[in-house]
Design a protein around this motif. Structure first.
Motif, PDB file in Angstrom:
ATOM      1  N   PHE A   1       0.860  -1.183   0.000  1.00 16.65           N
ATOM      2  CA  PHE A   1       0.000   0.000   0.000  1.00 16.65           C
ATOM      3  C   PHE A   1       0.900   1.238   0.000  1.00 16.65           C
ATOM      4  O   PHE A   1       2.050   1.186   0.423  1.00 16.65           O
ATOM      5  CB  PHE A   1      -0.867   0.054   1.261  1.00 16.65           C
ATOM      6  CG  PHE A   1      -1.888  -1.042   1.377  1.00 16.65           C
ATOM      7  CD1 PHE A   1      -3.214  -0.823   1.057  1.00 16.65           C
ATOM      8  CD2 PHE A   1      -1.526  -2.303   1.844  1.00 16.65           C
ATOM      9  CE1 PHE A   1      -4.164  -1.820   1.188  1.00 16.65           C
ATOM     10  CE2 PHE A   1      -2.461  -3.315   1.982  1.00 16.65           C
ATOM     11  CZ  PHE A   1      -3.781  -3.067   1.641  1.00 16.65           C
ATOM     12  N   LEU A   2       0.359   2.368  -0.430  1.00 17.57           N
ATOM     13  CA  LEU A   2       1.053   3.651  -0.346  1.00 17.57           C
ATOM     14  C   LEU A   2       0.259   4.547   0.589  1.00 17.57           C
ATOM     15  O   LEU A   2      -0.922   4.821   0.354  1.00 17.57           O
ATOM     16  CB  LEU A   2       1.175   4.310  -1.724  1.00 17.57           C
ATOM     17  CG  LEU A   2       1.883   5.665  -1.739  1.00 17.57           C
ATOM     18  CD1 LEU A   2       3.330   5.519  -1.270  1.00 17.57           C
ATOM     19  CD2 LEU A   2       1.832   6.273  -3.127  1.00 17.57           C
ATOM     20  N   ILE A   3       0.905   4.999   1.653  1.00 26.64           N
ATOM     21  CA  ILE A   3       0.278   5.877   2.638  1.00 26.64           C
ATOM     22  C   ILE A   3       0.781   7.291   2.386  1.00 26.64           C
ATOM     23  O   ILE A   3       1.988   7.497   2.228  1.00 26.64           O
ATOM     24  CB  ILE A   3       0.647   5.463   4.079  1.00 26.64           C
ATOM     25  CG1 ILE A   3       0.350   3.985   4.312  1.00 26.64           C
ATOM     26  CG2 ILE A   3      -0.080   6.344   5.097  1.00 26.64           C
ATOM     27  CD1 ILE A   3       1.046   3.407   5.528  1.00 26.64           C
ATOM     28  N   LYS A   4      -0.144   8.257   2.353  1.00 25.82           N
ATOM     29  CA  LYS A   4       0.222   9.654   2.163  1.00 25.82           C
ATOM     30  C   LYS A   4      -0.341  10.482   3.308  1.00 25.82           C
ATOM     31  O   LYS A   4      -1.519  10.372   3.628  1.00 25.82           O
ATOM     32  CB  LYS A   4      -0.344  10.195   0.845  1.00 25.82           C
ATOM     33  CG  LYS A   4       0.237   9.529  -0.384  1.00 25.82           C
ATOM     34  CD  LYS A   4      -0.359  10.125  -1.644  1.00 25.82           C
ATOM     35  CE  LYS A   4       0.193   9.449  -2.893  1.00 25.82           C
ATOM     36  NZ  LYS A   4      -0.406  10.024  -4.112  1.00 25.82           N
ATOM     37  N   ALA A   5       0.519  11.299   3.920  1.00 27.48           N
ATOM     38  CA  ALA A   5       0.083  12.261   4.934  1.00 27.48           C
ATOM     39  C   ALA A   5      -0.391  13.503   4.192  1.00 27.48           C
ATOM     40  O   ALA A   5       0.328  14.052   3.372  1.00 27.48           O
ATOM     41  CB  ALA A   5       1.226  12.609   5.874  1.00 27.48           C
ATOM     42  N   ILE A   6      -1.612  13.934   4.452  1.00 26.47           N
ATOM     43  CA  ILE A   6      -2.251  15.041   3.739  1.00 26.47           C
ATOM     44  C   ILE A   6      -2.365  16.255   4.652  1.00 26.47           C
ATOM     45  O   ILE A   6      -2.725  16.133   5.822  1.00 26.47           O
ATOM     46  CB  ILE A   6      -3.665  14.625   3.265  1.00 26.47           C
ATOM     47  CG1 ILE A   6      -3.609  13.386   2.385  1.00 26.47           C
ATOM     48  CG2 ILE A   6      -4.370  15.770   2.552  1.00 26.47           C
ATOM     49  CD1 ILE A   6      -2.854  13.560   1.107  1.00 26.47           C
ATOM     50  N   GLU A   7      -2.083  17.433   4.109  1.00 27.22           N
ATOM     51  CA  GLU A   7      -2.258  18.667   4.872  1.00 27.22           C
ATOM     52  C   GLU A   7      -3.748  18.978   4.971  1.00 27.22           C
ATOM     53  O   GLU A   7      -4.443  19.062   3.967  1.00 27.22           O
ATOM     54  CB  GLU A   7      -1.547  19.827   4.183  1.00 27.22           C
ATOM     55  CG  GLU A   7      -1.728  21.141   4.919  1.00 27.22           C
ATOM     56  CD  GLU A   7      -1.016  22.286   4.235  1.00 27.22           C
ATOM     57  OE1 GLU A   7      -1.466  22.693   3.153  1.00 27.22           O
ATOM     58  OE2 GLU A   7       0.014  22.730   4.781  1.00 27.22           O
ATOM     59  N   MET A   8      -4.218  19.130   6.202  1.00 30.33           N
ATOM     60  CA  MET A   8      -5.610  19.500   6.445  1.00 30.33           C
ATOM     61  C   MET A   8      -5.598  20.528   7.557  1.00 30.33           C
ATOM     62  O   MET A   8      -5.359  20.191   8.718  1.00 30.33           O
ATOM     63  CB  MET A   8      -6.432  18.275   6.839  1.00 30.33           C
ATOM     64  CG  MET A   8      -7.889  18.550   7.016  1.00 30.33           C
ATOM     65  SD  MET A   8      -8.753  16.999   7.338  1.00 30.33           S
ATOM     66  CE  MET A   8     -10.407  17.512   7.017  1.00 30.33           C
ATOM     67  N   LYS A   9      -5.799  21.780   7.206  1.00 29.06           N
ATOM     68  CA  LYS A   9      -5.730  22.857   8.188  1.00 29.06           C
ATOM     69  C   LYS A   9      -7.017  22.938   8.998  1.00 29.06           C
ATOM     70  O   LYS A   9      -8.104  22.775   8.470  1.00 29.06           O
ATOM     71  CB  LYS A   9      -5.457  24.184   7.490  1.00 29.06           C
ATOM     72  CG  LYS A   9      -4.089  24.216   6.847  1.00 29.06           C
ATOM     73  CD  LYS A   9      -3.781  25.549   6.245  1.00 29.06           C
ATOM     74  CE  LYS A   9      -2.391  25.507   5.634  1.00 29.06           C
ATOM     75  NZ  LYS A   9      -1.983  26.770   5.045  1.00 29.06           N
ATOM     76  N   ALA A  10      -6.826  23.191  10.280  1.00 19.10           N
ATOM     77  CA  ALA A  10      -7.939  23.391  11.208  1.00 19.10           C
ATOM     78  C   ALA A  10      -7.588  24.621  12.025  1.00 19.10           C
ATOM     79  O   ALA A  10      -6.948  24.525  13.061  1.00 19.10           O
ATOM     80  CB  ALA A  10      -8.130  22.162  12.085  1.00 19.10           C
ATOM     81  N   GLY A  11      -7.954  25.776  11.500  1.00 13.05           N
ATOM     82  CA  GLY A  11      -7.559  27.033  12.139  1.00 13.05           C
ATOM     83  C   GLY A  11      -6.060  27.222  11.987  1.00 13.05           C
ATOM     84  O   GLY A  11      -5.518  27.104  10.906  1.00 13.05           O
ATOM     85  N   SER A  12      -5.366  27.432  13.099  1.00 14.24           N
ATOM     86  CA  SER A  12      -3.914  27.614  13.054  1.00 14.24           C
ATOM     87  C   SER A  12      -3.165  26.299  13.222  1.00 14.24           C
ATOM     88  O   SER A  12      -1.947  26.271  13.219  1.00 14.24           O
ATOM     89  CB  SER A  12      -3.477  28.582  14.151  1.00 14.24           C
ATOM     90  OG  SER A  12      -3.786  28.037  15.429  1.00 14.24           O
TER      91      SER A  12
END
Length: 96
Positions: free
Chosen positions: A31-42
């Motif tokens: 499998f390929l795991i990717k960490a995704i940027e997900m902003k929640a305020g600051s």
């Protein structure tokens, strides 16, 4: 006017993904795991994808967790770790 839109739900949520910016990736058991940027305020919220090609078709599973942090390095490490845990527990069943 934007104050009222945000107050009553007319504006976009700051916790929505910003174009799936990949912060890091790692392979695990095919499998390929990717960490995704997900902003929640600051802060950054823990999110990622797990991908695998099955019968010539690329399958993708997206996960979002409640964990929030300010460090991108910590976020990447935790997202990749969480992705491995999901794969170890569920395998290809995550795509069903």
């Amino acid at each position: 006017m934007s104050f009222w839109k945000n107050l009553f739900g007319g504006g976009a949520s700051s916790a929505e993904p910003a174009g799936d910016k990949v912060l890091g990736e790692e392979g695990h058991k095919g499998f390929l795991i990717k960490a995704i940027e997900m902003k929640a305020g600051s802060e950054l919220q823990l999110a990622g994808t797990i991908e695998k090609e099955i019968d010539g078709e690329l399958k993708t599973y997206r996960f979002v967790r409640a964990d929030r942090m300010t460090s991108r390095d910590d976020l990447v490490a935790l997202a990749l770790s969480k992705g491995k845990q999901i794969i170890d527990e569920q395998g290809e069943q995550i795509f069903n």
